[in-house]
Motif scaffolding. Structure first.
Motif, PDB file in Angstrom:
ATOM      1  N   ILE A  40       5.283   6.554 -24.988  1.00 15.20           N
ATOM      2  CA  ILE A  40       5.508   6.651 -23.543  1.00 15.20           C
ATOM      3  C   ILE A  40       4.466   5.798 -22.831  1.00 15.20           C
ATOM      4  O   ILE A  40       3.276   6.131 -22.831  1.00 15.20           O
ATOM      5  CB  ILE A  40       5.407   8.115 -23.046  1.00 15.20           C
ATOM      6  N   ASP A  41       4.905   4.702 -22.236  1.00 15.50           N
ATOM      7  CA  ASP A  41       4.019   3.842 -21.458  1.00 15.50           C
ATOM      8  C   ASP A  41       3.875   4.472 -20.078  1.00 15.50           C
ATOM      9  O   ASP A  41       4.822   4.522 -19.297  1.00 15.50           O
ATOM     10  CB  ASP A  41       4.609   2.435 -21.361  1.00 15.50           C
ATOM     11  N   THR A  42       2.684   4.967 -19.784  1.00 12.34           N
ATOM     12  CA  THR A  42       2.439   5.718 -18.552  1.00 12.34           C
ATOM     13  C   THR A  42       2.012   4.842 -17.377  1.00 12.34           C
ATOM     14  O   THR A  42       1.730   5.345 -16.295  1.00 12.34           O
ATOM     15  CB  THR A  42       1.345   6.781 -18.784  1.00 12.34           C
TER      16      THR A  42
ATOM     17  N   SER B 144       9.259   3.331 -20.590  1.00  9.32           N
ATOM     18  CA  SER B 144       8.452   3.270 -19.368  1.00  9.32           C
ATOM     19  C   SER B 144       8.641   4.568 -18.590  1.00  9.32           C
ATOM     20  O   SER B 144       9.746   4.885 -18.152  1.00  9.32           O
ATOM     21  CB  SER B 144       8.882   2.080 -18.509  1.00  9.32           C
ATOM     22  N   LEU B 145       7.556   5.319 -18.454  1.00 10.99           N
ATOM     23  CA  LEU B 145       7.569   6.555 -17.683  1.00 10.99           C
ATOM     24  C   LEU B 145       6.200   6.718 -17.028  1.00 10.99           C
ATOM     25  O   LEU B 145       5.321   7.393 -17.559  1.00 10.99           O
ATOM     26  CB  LEU B 145       7.905   7.752 -18.569  1.00 10.99           C
ATOM     27  N   PRO B 146       6.000   6.039 -15.892  1.00 12.06           N
ATOM     28  CA  PRO B 146       4.695   6.117 -15.222  1.00 12.06           C
ATOM     29  C   PRO B 146       4.286   7.563 -14.963  1.00 12.06           C
ATOM     30  O   PRO B 146       5.116   8.390 -14.550  1.00 12.06           O
ATOM     31  CB  PRO B 146       4.930   5.365 -13.908  1.00 12.06           C
TER      32      PRO B 146
ATOM     33  N   PHE C 176       0.509   6.368 -23.589  1.00 11.68           N
ATOM     34  CA  PHE C 176      -0.556   5.366 -23.646  1.00 11.68           C
ATOM     35  C   PHE C 176      -0.605   4.612 -22.327  1.00 11.68           C
ATOM     36  O   PHE C 176       0.332   4.619 -21.537  1.00 11.68           O
ATOM     37  CB  PHE C 176      -0.355   4.397 -24.827  1.00 11.68           C
ATOM     38  N   CYS C 177      -1.743   3.957 -22.104  1.00 14.44           N
ATOM     39  CA  CYS C 177      -1.926   3.081 -20.947  1.00 14.44           C
ATOM     40  C   CYS C 177      -2.644   1.833 -21.441  1.00 14.44           C
ATOM     41  O   CYS C 177      -2.516   1.475 -22.606  1.00 14.44           O
ATOM     42  CB  CYS C 177      -2.666   3.808 -19.821  1.00 14.44           C
ATOM     43  N   ASP C 178      -3.402   1.171 -20.583  1.00 21.73           N
ATOM     44  CA  ASP C 178      -4.075  -0.072 -20.970  1.00 21.73           C
ATOM     45  C   ASP C 178      -5.111   0.127 -22.063  1.00 21.73           C
ATOM     46  O   ASP C 178      -5.205  -0.661 -22.987  1.00 21.73           O
ATOM     47  CB  ASP C 178      -4.751  -0.722 -19.766  1.00 21.73           C
TER      48      ASP C 178
ATOM     49  N   ASN D 146      -6.995   5.962 -17.266  1.00 24.73           N
ATOM     50  CA  ASN D 146      -6.729   7.363 -17.581  1.00 24.73           C
ATOM     51  C   ASN D 146      -5.256   7.739 -17.404  1.00 24.73           C
ATOM     52  O   ASN D 146      -4.903   8.907 -17.382  1.00 24.73           O
ATOM     53  CB  ASN D 146      -7.627   8.298 -16.780  1.00 24.73           C
ATOM     54  N   GLY D 147      -4.383   6.756 -17.320  1.00 23.32           N
ATOM     55  CA  GLY D 147      -2.957   7.030 -17.175  1.00 23.32           C
ATOM     56  C   GLY D 147      -2.388   7.814 -18.340  1.00 23.32           C
ATOM     57  O   GLY D 147      -1.548   8.698 -18.160  1.00 23.32           O
ATOM     58  N   SER D 148      -2.842   7.515 -19.551  1.00 22.90           N
ATOM     59  CA  SER D 148      -2.329   8.242 -20.710  1.00 22.90           C
ATOM     60  C   SER D 148      -2.795   9.691 -20.707  1.00 22.90           C
ATOM     61  O   SER D 148      -2.043  10.593 -21.087  1.00 22.90           O
ATOM     62  CB  SER D 148      -2.732   7.557 -22.016  1.00 22.90           C
TER      63      SER D 148
END
Length: 129
Positions: free
Chosen positions: A33-35, A51-53, A74-76, A81-83
């Motif tokens: 899940i790309d946050t 893609s699920l922000p 996960f994020c960058d 801290n998106g993940s």
């Protein structure tokens, strides 16, 4: 909590790129899940990721996700801290979750390919963990 319990708990809540890749290759029910924002997802992401922000996660936006899968937000990378925000929301919605250590950055550092307009090819640097 003992030191041993700390490290055991850490592995219960986090997963690294090599273990994700191995699980995917083995056909395990793992969903990346790309946050991050949709624009970041379009630039570059992990193959097969959704893609699920994290800011848009809700019962409605996650309704189609299987309940029996391991969700790996996960994020960058470590500066984002998106993940973590995504993991919290997904857990609150009742999903099984492990956060990807190091995010997209460490995925690439381990030599795995990405997809998108700024994608990179796989290299031979995969972690021997």
């Amino acid at each position: 909590m003992t030191q041993l319990e700390f490290y055991q708990a850490k592995l219960a809540y986090e997963i690294d790129a090599a273990d994700v890749k191995a699980a995917l290759d083995a056909g395990e029910k793992v969903i990346l899940i790309d946050t991050r924002a949709a624009s970041a997802f379009e630039r570059e992401t992990i193959p097969g990721a959704l893609s699920l922000p994290h800011r848009t996660m809700s019962a409605q936006t996650t309704a189609a996700l299987p309940r029996d899968a391991l969700l790996v937000p996960f994020c960058d990378g470590i500066g984002c801290n998106g993940s973590t925000n995504g993991a919290i929301k997904l857990l609150q919605l009742g999903f099984r979750v492990k956060e990807l250590q190091g995010g997209l950055d460490w995925w690439k550092r381990d030599g795995y390919a990405t997809v998108g307009s700024h994608a990179v090819a796989a290299t031979s640097l995969q972690c021997a963990c």
